[in-house]
Design an enzyme around this catalytic site. Structure first.
Site, PDB file in Angstrom:
ATOM      1  N   ASP A 149     -11.615  21.952  42.947  1.00 10.20           N
ATOM      2  CA  ASP A 149     -12.129  21.134  41.852  1.00 10.20           C
ATOM      3  C   ASP A 149     -13.014  21.984  40.959  1.00 10.20           C
ATOM      4  OD1 ASP A 149     -15.259  20.202  42.591  1.00 10.20           O
ATOM      5  OD2 ASP A 149     -14.052  20.731  44.329  1.00 10.20           O
ATOM      6  N   SER A 150     -12.959  21.697  39.656  1.00  7.89           N
ATOM      7  CA  SER A 150     -13.797  22.351  38.652  1.00  7.89           C
ATOM      8  C   SER A 150     -13.606  23.865  38.694  1.00  7.89           C
ATOM      9  CB  SER A 150     -15.256  21.945  38.868  1.00  7.89           C
ATOM     10  OG  SER A 150     -16.062  22.342  37.785  1.00  7.89           O
ATOM     11  N   ALA A 151     -14.674  24.637  38.947  1.00  9.35           N
ATOM     12  CA  ALA A 151     -14.517  26.090  39.043  1.00  9.35           C
ATOM     13  C   ALA A 151     -13.602  26.461  40.195  1.00  9.35           C
ATOM     14  CB  ALA A 151     -15.876  26.748  39.211  1.00  9.35           C
TER      15      ALA A 151
END
Length: 297
Positions: A149-151
């Site tokens: 998720d995300s980075a």
């Protein structure tokens, strides 16, 4: 419209300070300290153990099984600068329980202390380790996926491209609210989630001045996308990364990659981990688990 559950959490939590070098230690501590409240105590499993993947800390989650388990790597979010094994422990437990796959969470080094390419190099090291010793751990290394998720989603898709280029592709990749290229036009949303200032800080921490952010290891959209594994992209309606994530899914599809993009209405960046706060988080994890089951079968 923001979901009522999001509005309630935002009202109770107030406005966090801007993310800076000075506020980062407190932000890291707060991220970890709220895990129980945000994500719950975690799902019991057959076994959970910490180990070292040739020097990279990992945590292995094993659901019950009498046969070798397929594997999914999980790369936590936090802007390359926050998060770790504990912040995403409840999520990884739930994902292992629902998917029937072993989950390997990777505790990659964080920026700004360890800027690019430290994090992605750690992921590569963990992947190579798993391919080498997974059979000894009761895992089926012929069935391996990657998610984040995300980075962590950014790292996942870079790792997926590297694996493809080495001739040992993943069976699937799952990207939740992914950070993509640094030049991507952000969605214009009024949200209590990730703010442009925070995202800029994270980019500066991970890829500081002097680093070419247009290279494929930092700008995955600039790479050749054909041949990447089947992909699920999950976005949130009120996330500044919504449009770039969906654009990346379209680019994958245009390159011939089986790609599905799903937008969770009313949600914000980071909702996926917050299992105890948002009903949508459990629905999203269930969708990811179903995808892993299908692609790793």
């Amino acid at each position: 419209m923001l979901h009522p559950q999001v509005l309630a959490v935002a009202k109770a939590g107030g406005v966090p300070p801007p993310l800076t070098v000075e506020t980062l230690p407190a932000a890291r501590a707060g991220f970890a300290a709220t895990t129980l409240t945000e994500a719950g105590p975690g799902t019991p499993l057959a076994a959970v153990s910490d180990g070292s993947a040739d020097g990279v800390p990992v945590r292995l989650y094993l659901p019950p099984s009498e046969t070798p388990l397929p594997v999914a790597f999980y790369l936590h979010g936090g802007g390359w600068a926050m998060g770790g094994l504990d912040t995403h422990d409840p999520l990884c437990r739930y994902l292992a329980a629902l998917s029937g796959a072993a989950i390997v969470a990777v505790d990659y080094r964080l920026a700004p202390e360890h800027p690019f390419p430290a994090a992605i190099d750690d992921v590569d090291t963990a992947v190579a380790w798993l391919r080498r010793v997974g059979g000894e751990l009761g895992l089926d290394v012929s069935r391996v996926a990657i998610a984040g998720d995300s980075a962590g989603a950014h790292l996942a898709t870079v790792a997926a491209r590297r694996a493809r280029d080495r001739g040992r592709p993943f069976a699937a990749q799952v990207l939740v609210c992914p950070i993509t290229d640094h030049t991507a036009e952000l969605s214009d949303v009024d949200s209590p989630g990730l703010l442009p200032q925070g995202l800029e800080f994270c980019w500066d921490a991970y890829a500081p001045a002097g680093v070419d952010r247009d290279q494929p290891d930092l700008a995955p959209g600039s790479a050749e996308l054909a041949g990447l594994p089947p992909t699920l992209v999950i976005t949130a309606e009120h996330d500044i990364l919504r449009d770039p994530g969906e654009a990346y899914a379209r680019a994958l599809a245009e390159a011939g990659v089986p790609a599905v993009s799903v937008r969770y209405q009313g949600m914000i960046h980071g909702f996926f981990r917050r299992l105890a706060r948002f009903d949508a988080a459990r629905q999203a994890v269930a969708q990811v688990a179903a995808t892993l089951r299908a692609e790793l079968s």
